[in-house]
Design a protein around this motif. Structure first.
Motif, mmCIF file in Angstrom:
data_model
loop_
_atom_site.group_PDB
_atom_site.id
_atom_site.type_symbol
_atom_site.label_atom_id
_atom_site.label_comp_id
_atom_site.label_asym_id
_atom_site.label_seq_id
_atom_site.Cartn_x
_atom_site.Cartn_y
_atom_site.Cartn_z
ATOM 1 N N SER A 2 4.472 -9.441 -17.262
ATOM 2 C CA SER A 2 4.196 -10.870 -17.437
ATOM 3 C C SER A 2 3.257 -11.382 -16.342
ATOM 4 N N GLU A 3 3.343 -10.784 -15.146
ATOM 5 C CA GLU A 3 2.486 -11.192 -14.038
ATOM 6 C C GLU A 3 1.177 -10.414 -14.011
ATOM 7 N N TYR A 4 1.250 -9.130 -14.380
ATOM 8 C CA TYR A 4 0.067 -8.269 -14.338
ATOM 9 C C TYR A 4 -0.031 -7.485 -15.653
ATOM 10 N N PRO A 5 -0.441 -8.119 -16.733
ATOM 11 C CA PRO A 5 -0.473 -7.432 -18.038
ATOM 12 C C PRO A 5 -1.369 -6.202 -18.058
ATOM 13 N N GLU A 6 -2.324 -6.132 -17.129
ATOM 14 C CA GLU A 6 -3.219 -4.973 -17.092
ATOM 15 C C GLU A 6 -2.498 -3.675 -16.733
ATOM 16 N N LEU A 7 -1.270 -3.778 -16.222
ATOM 17 C CA LEU A 7 -0.523 -2.574 -15.838
ATOM 18 C C LEU A 7 -0.221 -1.683 -17.041
ATOM 19 N N GLU A 8 -0.112 -2.269 -18.230
ATOM 20 C CA GLU A 8 0.158 -1.457 -19.422
ATOM 21 C C GLU A 8 -1.002 -0.505 -19.696
ATOM 22 N N GLU A 9 -2.229 -1.010 -19.632
ATOM 23 C CA GLU A 9 -3.392 -0.144 -19.840
ATOM 24 C C GLU A 9 -3.529 0.860 -18.710
ATOM 25 N N GLU A 10 -3.264 0.425 -17.487
ATOM 26 C CA GLU A 10 -3.291 1.358 -16.349
ATOM 27 C C GLU A 10 -2.337 2.514 -16.586
ATOM 28 N N TRP A 11 -1.128 2.161 -17.046
ATOM 29 C CA TRP A 11 -0.122 3.194 -17.294
ATOM 30 C C TRP A 11 -0.584 4.174 -18.366
ATOM 31 N N ILE B 200 5.124 1.579 -13.660
ATOM 32 C CA ILE B 200 4.892 0.136 -13.639
ATOM 33 C C ILE B 200 5.676 -0.526 -12.510
ATOM 34 N N CYS B 201 6.912 -0.087 -12.287
ATOM 35 C CA CYS B 201 7.698 -0.648 -11.173
ATOM 36 C C CYS B 201 7.029 -0.351 -9.835
ATOM 37 N N GLU B 202 6.560 0.885 -9.671
ATOM 38 C CA GLU B 202 5.915 1.264 -8.406
ATOM 39 C C GLU B 202 4.624 0.471 -8.186
ATOM 40 N N ARG B 203 3.813 0.339 -9.232
ATOM 41 C CA ARG B 203 2.564 -0.406 -9.081
ATOM 42 C C ARG B 203 2.829 -1.887 -8.831
ATOM 43 N N TYR B 204 3.875 -2.413 -9.459
ATOM 44 C CA TYR B 204 4.225 -3.815 -9.238
ATOM 45 C C TYR B 204 4.602 -4.043 -7.776
ATOM 46 N N MET B 205 5.418 -3.161 -7.230
ATOM 47 C CA MET B 205 5.833 -3.322 -5.838
ATOM 48 C C MET B 205 4.647 -3.129 -4.898
ATOM 49 N N GLU B 206 3.726 -2.244 -5.258
ATOM 50 C CA GLU B 206 2.514 -2.092 -4.456
ATOM 51 C C GLU B 206 1.729 -3.401 -4.425
ATOM 52 N N LYS B 207 1.615 -4.034 -5.591
ATOM 53 C CA LYS B 207 0.884 -5.292 -5.652
ATOM 54 C C LYS B 207 1.584 -6.384 -4.844
ATOM 55 N N LYS B 208 2.912 -6.372 -4.845
ATOM 56 C CA LYS B 208 3.656 -7.404 -4.126
ATOM 57 C C LYS B 208 3.672 -7.164 -2.614
#
Length: 690
Positions: free
Chosen positions: A77-86, A430-438
């Motif tokens: 919801s915060e970084y929708p681009e993560l789906e394509e990255e994944w 996705i969890c790892e990339r989210y925490m990296e972004k945060k």
């Protein structure tokens, strides 16, 4: 040739007919969290990888699956681009996952037998598996395969026992070990047969690499054959505060030499006006000075005439350096390094492959180049490459390509194991990339990073240049400032004694960053879970409600504290501190509560550090006055560190002249100055009155 083709055909049929365990497109839904789905097969995969559940199942499901699903929903919801990255990430990972399914589950576990065969044998022979008290067939599947293989090859197994067991009546334990060895031998044979045949059948091959010419290598990689740069230095050794005052103003070399000759505590260099000599970057300095961790970073980009701030050495001595001149790095002539390069090429240390070189072909056509390997290495392995590692990685990738092709033909990409592994990989990524972004400071300005580098150097990898250290600097810069300050002041006596705040930053990050990241992730997941639209379809398990929220943890800690369980209360407050390190108000509240809990628990050394951290970080807090007094009292009454207590209490009286605790603080000061006579006289008076 005909015999070989028949062998290939029989092996293929083995896996087409028996290797289809769990194939199908329908999984059993356990939960839906927003748009994220969790299946029974995800839970089964966890059991396979981690063993039986050792806690309540509902808590296990939340910790391992539901919390991640909630965090994935929040992340997208915060970084929708993560789906394509994944998806791009998994496209490269997919052959490895299919290989894992094929090798681990269908060969290494099942020895090529189907789940249906093994489950039937398991159900008919439950007495052979007494350790499997859970009744979970999948937990016992490797042992089931061992026994089933032996039952299908009884004559071979009997011969194996005769050859490997001593005596007429071997023990049950020895027989079981022999059974495992017998089955494991078949597993290894099968792996080798399949690997060779699959590579040939898939027409996968690895061309030889071009030979490396030492002279060409030298010309292409001159940066590897440069002398180490260095400096010509002078220094003064002494007390940290004194050194700071000595060089408050800009000085000339002659002025510096005069100070070194008269003030330096290093007798060996003082007699030569502080001259250290020409030294190499990041090398140990002579004359007993030793290793200065931040010297190279401090001198980077500086011109002759620069005077460093006070720097500490490994032996906790303090120095100021004068940069007299720079010794530039120079290219070593080829005739000086040619023998070393030739030996390096031979051993594989020095090797060079152009990015266009084809590493893997299929049916004679290129499918994988050096450029692809570089991309894989950056994405998955992140290893410094040498020849041996290069070839191992290429061999592994080629094998994965061959196995993945056979796995697809076997429809293993439709198996429950494959689907569960794919979902698990997606969640983790996705969890790892989210925490990296945060937490990784992706938006921190370049100027801020450069300023941090000037102050602390390379904070994680010592000796890195600014460009090399940039990612590390982002992480360190983004780490909550509250944690740096609290850790530094709390542990001032032990871990950071003799170090400035800036000098302690790398050590604090190394010591606390992992736990902060873990608890922050738990907090983000709990926040996401409570906000999510949650549907649980397993009605046999009650829903677990996560507690990693301040609104739950703080009242719980307060309740424990009031009940007298100070230790438990302390650790609940500590969870809040780490999980909400970015929230000043919560951090301040729990920091004070932690100090109270430790003091009442008679953990005085920790408590005085907590109080010191508190009133230093929040000098205007309503609790700062009580914190400073409590620290002074503990230093005197509980720890007997009277010099430090006197310093703190006198500072208290100066800062809070109208405090209600003024008389008590003054009495403590007077008692310390009387060497305890006031306390003795008071005790005598009390005894006399009694």
């Amino acid at each position: 040739m005909k015999a070989k083709l028949l062998t290939l055909a029989s092996l293929a049929s083995l896996f087409f007919l028996n290797g289809c365990n769990g194939i199908g497109d329908k999984d059993t839904l356990l939960a839906r969290i927003d748009n994220e789905k969790v299946y029974q097969e995800d839970y089964t995969l966890l059991l396979k990888n981690e063993g039986p559940v050792k806690t309540y199942k509902n808590r296990y499901l939340y910790d391992k699956l539901y919390s991640k699903a909630a965090l994935v929903s929040r992340a997208l919801s915060e970084y929708p681009e993560l789906e394509e990255e994944w998806q791009a990430y998994f496209d490269d990972l997919d052959p490895r996952v299919m290989t894992m399914v094929f090798q681990r589950y269908y060969v290494s576990e099942c020895i090529g037998y189907s789940d249906a065969e093994l489950r039937k044998f398991y159900d008919m022979n439950r007495s052979l598996f007494p350790k499997d008290s859970s009744g979970e067939f999948l937990m016992a599947r490797p042992d089931v395969a061992n026994r089933y293989y032996a039952s299908q090859n009884q004559d071979k197994f009997a011969d194996f026992l005769k050859e490997n067991l001593k005596g007429e009546n071997p023990s049950t334990e020895d027989t079981l070990k022999a059974l495992r060895s017998f089955a494991d031998n078949r597993r290894m044979e099968l792996q080798k047969e399949l690997t060779a045949n699959f590579m040939e059948n898939a027409q996968i091959s690895m061309p030889e690499l071009p030979t490396v010419d030492p002279k060409v290598y030298y010309e292409k990689h001159k940066d590897q054959f440069m002398t180490v740069p260095g400096y010509e230095l002078y220094h003064v050794q002494g007390d940290s505060l004194e050194l700071s005052s000595l060089f408050a103003d800009t000085v000339s070399l002659e002025q510096f030499k005069l100070v070194a000759a008269t003030k330096s505590k290093n007798a060996e260099t003082a007699k030569d006006s502080g001259y250290v000599g020409h030294v190499k970057q990041n090398y140990v300095l002579p004359h007993g000075i030793g290793q200065i961790a931040n010297l190279a970073a401090t001198l980077e980009g500086k011109k002759p005439g620069f005077v460093t701030p006070v720097l500490g050495s490994a032996d906790k001595k303090f120095h100021v350096f004068y940069l007299a001149s720079l010794d530039a790095s120079r290219l070593k002539p080829y005739d000086r390094v040619d023998a070393g390069i030739a030996n390096g090429v031979k051993s594989g240390t020095y090797f060079d492959v152009d990015s266009s070189v084809v590493l893997i072909t299929k049916a004679g056509e290129p499918v994988f180049t050096e450029a692809d390997l570089n991309r894989y290495n950056k994405k998955f392995f992140r290893r410094a490459m040498n020849f041996q590692l290069h070839q191992r990685l290429v061999s592994m990738i080629a094998e994965n390509m061959a196995f993945a092709e056979m796995a697809k033909k076997s429809k293993l990409n439709h198996s429950w194991e494959y689907r569960a592994l794919r979902r698990s990989s997606r969640m983790d990524y996705i969890c790892e990339r989210y925490m990296e972004k945060k937490l990784s400071g992706e938006d921190i300005p370049e100027d801020t990073l450069k300023a941090l580098y000037d102050r602390v150097g390379s904070p994680i990898h010592v000796g890195y240049s600014y460009e090399q250290a940039k990612d590390d600097l982002r992480k360190v810069a983004a780490f909550p400032k509250n944690m740096y300050a609290h850790e530094y002041y709390m542990c001032y006596r032990v871990f950071y004694a003799g170090k400035t705040y800036e000098e302690s930053v790398p050590a604090i990050y190394a010591r606390r960053s992992e736990e902060v990241a873990r608890l922050m992730q738990d907090r983000f997941a709990a926040e996401a879970y409570y906000k999510a639209d949650v549907h649980l379809y397993n009605t046999t398990e009650t829903e677990y409600k996560p507690e990693m929220l301040a609104s739950i943890l703080v009242p719980k800690a307060d309740s424990l504290y009031k009940a007298g369980n100070r230790s438990a209360a302390y650790y609940e407050y500590r969870k809040v501190m780490y999980a909400y390190a970015d929230v000043d108000s919560l951090f301040e509240k729990v920091a004070y509560e932690m100090a109270l809990a430790q003091g009442e628990n008679e953990e005085f050394m920790d408590a005085e550090g907590e109080y010191y951290a508190f009133y230093t970080m929040w000098p205007n807090s309503v609790n700062a006055e009580k914190a400073m007094f409590s620290r002074g009292f503990m230093l005197n009454e509980n720890l007997g560190w009277n010099d430090k207590a006197l310093e703190v209490l006198e500072e208290f009286l100066q800062k809070y002249p109208n405090s209600e605790l003024k008389e008590s603080a003054q009495w403590l000061v007077d008692n310390i100055k009387s060497n305890g006579k006031l306390a003795d006289d008071l005790m005598k008076k009390i005894e006399a009155e009694e």
